[in-house]
Write an enzyme that holds these catalytic residues in place. Structure first.
Site, PDB file in Angstrom:
ATOM      1  CG  HIS A 161       0.886  -9.119  -3.630  1.00  0.00           C
ATOM      2  ND1 HIS A 161       1.407 -10.245  -4.440  1.00  0.00           N
ATOM      3  CD2 HIS A 161      -0.314  -9.046  -3.782  1.00  0.00           C
ATOM      4  CE1 HIS A 161       0.275 -10.800  -4.922  1.00  0.00           C
ATOM      5  NE2 HIS A 161      -0.965 -10.136  -4.636  1.00  0.00           N
ATOM      6  CD  GLU A 186      -1.232 -14.177  -5.727  1.00  0.00           C
ATOM      7  OE1 GLU A 186      -0.614 -15.078  -5.630  1.00  0.00           O
ATOM      8  OE2 GLU A 186      -0.396 -13.274  -6.651  1.00  0.00           O
ATOM      9  CG  HIS A 243       5.807 -10.817  -2.698  1.00  0.00           C
ATOM     10  ND1 HIS A 243       5.401 -12.133  -2.732  1.00  0.00           N
ATOM     11  CD2 HIS A 243       5.176 -10.333  -3.869  1.00  0.00           C
ATOM     12  CE1 HIS A 243       4.517 -12.171  -3.611  1.00  0.00           C
ATOM     13  NE2 HIS A 243       4.617 -11.401  -4.384  1.00  0.00           N
ATOM     14  CG  HIS A 293      10.862   6.701   0.585  1.00  0.00           C
ATOM     15  ND1 HIS A 293       9.599   7.360   0.798  1.00  0.00           N
ATOM     16  CD2 HIS A 293      11.713   7.262   1.266  1.00  0.00           C
ATOM     17  CE1 HIS A 293       9.802   8.567   1.777  1.00  0.00           C
ATOM     18  NE2 HIS A 293      11.095   8.261   2.131  1.00  0.00           N
TER      19      HIS A 293
END
Length: 186
Positions: free
Chosen positions: A72, A47, A94, A89
């Site tokens: 991300h 992005e 973000h 895990h």
């Protein structure tokens, strides 16, 4: 799988690191030395900011990103994972987000728009967003933090939690060597 993002950025992965063949690493991602990237990890830097630029996702040396983790960033924001850091895990990191050195992030935890100081421990199923976690803090399992004010009730890391984090980091550094050796046999 190593992929370009729409801008044409390719990941840069140190040759000493191990990336599982089921992982997806996309775009402007920089992975340091001796990093373990486990099965089904997705690290995606694609992005962009309104001007078309984007900051990288950086994974520091000797860190481990365990099975099913997603990293991300929104609108091209930077994500930094420090050295000797373990992301357990199915956690989600973000960005924009900065995670310090020797940090442990427990199973299923979510970090968003925050910074986490060195030597901190975020236990399992916690949510941390919109704050700055100071160094050496312990965030207990299932804790939800939405601001710096919420941090006032959090105790500092005890040696037991720190030694657990160090053990996880050292174990995963050993896994890098073992998996790379196995990979070379095929």
């Amino acid at each position: 799988m190593i992929r370009k993002n729409p801008n044409g950025d390719l990941p840069v992965i140190d040759e000493s690191s191990y990336v599982d063949f089921t992982a997806i690493i996309c775009g402007k991602v920089i992975i340091g030395a001796n990093v373990f990237i486990g099965p089904y990890v997705v690290i995606r830097a694609d992005e962009t900011k309104p001007d078309g630029s984007l900051e990288p996702i950086i994974i520091g040396a000797n860190s481990n990103i365990q099975d099913g983790v997603v990293i991300h960033s929104k609108s091209g924001g930077k994500v930094v994972i420090g050295e000797y850091t373990s992301i357990a895990h199915r956690s989600i990191i973000h960005g924009p987000c900065e995670v310090g050195n020797r940090v442990f992030v427990g199973f299923n935890s979510v970090l968003y728009n925050c910074s986490v100081g060195d030597d901190s421990v975020i236990r399992h199923n916690s949510v941390v967003e919109g704050c700055q976690v100071p160094p050496k803090f312990h965030i207990p399992s299932t804790t939800t933090i939405h601001s710096d004010t919420d941090l006032s009730a959090i105790e500092q890391v005890t040696p037991d939690f720190s030694s657990f984090s160090e053990d996880v980091a050292q174990t995963n550094i050993s896994l890098v060597q073992g998996y790379k050796k196995l990979h070379n046999e095929f």
